[in-house]
Design an enzyme around this catalytic site. Sequence first.
Site, mmCIF file in Angstrom:
data_model
loop_
_atom_site.group_PDB
_atom_site.id
_atom_site.type_symbol
_atom_site.label_atom_id
_atom_site.label_comp_id
_atom_site.label_asym_id
_atom_site.label_seq_id
_atom_site.Cartn_x
_atom_site.Cartn_y
_atom_site.Cartn_z
ATOM 1 N N GLU A 135 0.610 -1.494 0.466
ATOM 2 C CA GLU A 135 1.256 -2.174 -0.659
ATOM 3 C C GLU A 135 1.710 -1.088 -1.632
ATOM 4 O O GLU A 135 0.894 -0.297 -2.111
ATOM 5 C CB GLU A 135 0.277 -3.133 -1.336
ATOM 6 C CG GLU A 135 0.017 -4.375 -0.493
ATOM 7 C CD GLU A 135 -1.011 -5.315 -1.109
ATOM 8 O OE1 GLU A 135 -0.751 -6.515 -1.201
ATOM 9 O OE2 GLU A 135 -2.095 -4.832 -1.501
ATOM 10 N N HIS A 190 -1.442 1.195 -2.177
ATOM 11 C CA HIS A 190 -2.676 0.545 -1.722
ATOM 12 C C HIS A 190 -2.735 0.539 -0.196
ATOM 13 O O HIS A 190 -2.103 -0.280 0.465
ATOM 14 C CB HIS A 190 -2.741 -0.886 -2.286
ATOM 15 C CG HIS A 190 -4.004 -1.590 -1.924
ATOM 16 N ND1 HIS A 190 -4.062 -2.915 -1.587
ATOM 17 C CD2 HIS A 190 -5.277 -1.128 -1.822
ATOM 18 C CE1 HIS A 190 -5.308 -3.239 -1.290
ATOM 19 N NE2 HIS A 190 -6.066 -2.178 -1.422
ATOM 20 N N SER A 212 -7.640 -0.845 -5.547
ATOM 21 C CA SER A 212 -7.504 -2.160 -4.917
ATOM 22 C C SER A 212 -7.415 -3.258 -5.976
ATOM 23 O O SER A 212 -6.738 -4.259 -5.791
ATOM 24 C CB SER A 212 -8.714 -2.479 -4.054
ATOM 25 O OG SER A 212 -8.909 -1.509 -3.091
ATOM 26 N N ASN A 271 -4.909 -9.165 -1.709
ATOM 27 C CA ASN A 271 -6.220 -9.597 -2.182
ATOM 28 C C ASN A 271 -6.136 -10.836 -3.063
ATOM 29 O O ASN A 271 -7.093 -11.593 -3.169
ATOM 30 C CB ASN A 271 -6.937 -8.450 -2.903
ATOM 31 C CG ASN A 271 -7.606 -7.525 -1.890
ATOM 32 O OD1 ASN A 271 -7.950 -7.946 -0.784
ATOM 33 N ND2 ASN A 271 -7.766 -6.262 -2.237
#
Length: 659
Positions: free
Chosen positions: A442, A430, A409, A480
């Site tokens: 992702e 991801h 991550s 993120n």
Amino acid sequence: MSAMRFSESVTGTILDGVLVVTIDNPPVNAISAHVRQGLVEALDHAAALGMVVGVVITGAGRTFVGGADIKEFGKPPVEPTLPEVIERIESYGKPVVAAANGAALGGGSEIALACHGRVASDKGNFGMPEVKLGIVPGAGGTQRLPRLIGIAAAIDLIGSGRTVKATEAIALGLVDSVESDHLDAALSLVHDLAGEPLRRTGMLEVPVSEPADVDAASKKVLSRARGQTAPAEAVRLVKAAAHVELKQGLADERATFVRLRDSVESAALRHVFFAERLAGKVEKLDNVTPRKIEIVGIVGTGLMGAGIAVAALTSGHRVIGVEQTAEAAKKGRERIAGILDKSVQAGRLAATVRDECLARLAVTADAGELAAADLVIEAVFDDLPVKTELFQRLDGIVRSDAILATNTSYLNPDDIAAATAHPERVVGLHFFSPANIMRLVEVVACKVTAPDVLASVLAFAKKLGKLPVVCGVTEGFIGNRIFSAYRREAEFMVEDGAAPHEIDAALEAYGFPMGIFAVYDMAGLEIAWARRKRQAATRDPKARYVEIADRLCETGRFGRKSGRGWYDYSSGERAADPEVTALIEAVRAAKNIEPRSFTPEEIVERLLKAMADEGAALLAEGIAARSSDIDLVMINGYGFPAHKGGPMFVAETQKDAKP
Ligand code: 3HC
């Protein structure tokens, strides 16, 4: 007899005295202007030919008709309109039968409903997904469907936008028969109907429904609407069919359709529709052949690894899970089987499919088994030395053409790739948790990832039924990184005077299922805390830093699982906590901040701007290829309401709206 051409996309052939009209408008036979014109031409032609007893309408390729042409929305209308074509079909003097060879969606279903008979192939399916585009059916669907299947069932179908297979369609009374040779059956039906009084759907009485069923169906639709307008309008229109004349119902439906079609909500949902079809397309990969991926290795069968395993198994792959010990492997297998069982209990998976999945699953403590894998995904603890050591070990085990993917991550996949002998075969994948449910993935292209490796994992993600979005390497990838910017802005506002629950209430009123502080509590605060502590030494001392989250963690408030975080959960409900308020006040006082109040509008505006600004930075850095990809990440990974289109869409439409 040779084929007749009625327009660039509509042809006809006379078979057994019936004009078989074929709509051929690839890729999905959408009802573009030339389809509508061709249909009218075909009907005129068949009306004039005395030897023709009736008409069959069918589609070329896999689809019957994929609905109105969404690309025409917003453009000046071109005659004939779809309601005019449909009215012509319903009032036609000879029988018209729909032969649904594949999906009949939106306007496609509406064409079928107006026909005097409907036959489907076993691949035929029906649905009115208009609400998913922020609109209601606009060519009679809300008025004709209840006349065939009743109010409650029509509310369910139109209000949810779900598609029903041919077998369910027949049970509902939506089609007359399902036949393997649907064309032949449609021809016979035309002959059966010829000379008889035609069953015109719009003239039928609406069957009486149990009020309790209607109420239950409406409630279900409205409870899922989450602030969207179209589902409630669809329910209203379908209910009206029970007590208004067809003409009046159709006029109301059309006016509602036009109003909603021109709304921001529909523009946003159409943006999302096209963004999803664009996502995962990479120009430079157009001519690259993906590698075959049938056997998937998954290292680590914790929550994330098990979710990925389930996604791979249910999409037909063989899975080899690897754990460190036989005991952990046994637990991993149980975890995966447990998720499959839950899906069976929830009715999402047939028990037979679960059994097939389990037969394709092996979980072992012997990493050597990964020699058979086409792709290995690691889902172990997010720690660089752990991951690099693992990848080096995998180098010595897997085949030379196998692909290695990391599910990190926050770590830099380039660093992981660089530690291996063949960095060109390393890529980031991801997934979001729970990986068997969440659609977003992702796909992280590392500096030296080979084009066919990227193409292969994109194809793999699509086979899993996921929504892959390609991104470059940056801390936190697209999602993120934006989430961090959004969280930072929310914390600035808390420090400046907004209460966490005020911020969450504003976000929830905007359409997020949960405000940011509630999400934070649900995910747990300690991982981000550990990361902040690691980053403390390198943080810009001049940058504004809000310490509230650190203070919460220092007092053992780690979120929901510890019973306390930004909120107090001791009553079982999320509740604002005076202790947190006092802590926030102390932090403000220490910084001499005079608290001020924030309106919900200002809160949302600032948070959206923070997301869009970070998105713009990601585009400028080349991390994201297109702003629509960023919108998809926020919608599918972070609860951004789809009917608002995503933060980039909001920013772009606001910019366009400014004089
Ligand atoms: N209008 C215009 N283009 C459409 C379209 C439509 N209704 N439906 C799909 N397309 C395009 C897609 O944008 C895509 O284009 P691209 O190749 O340039 O990216 C291409 O067709 C293929 O689409 P998919 O990748 O989605 O193809 P699939 O085979 O996976 O799925 C489908 C086919 C199930 C038909 C799916 O495309 C779909 O669900 N389409 C939308 C259906 C829909 O919402 N219909 C209602 C329209 S509104 C309406 O009918 C109003 C009426 O009541 C008046």
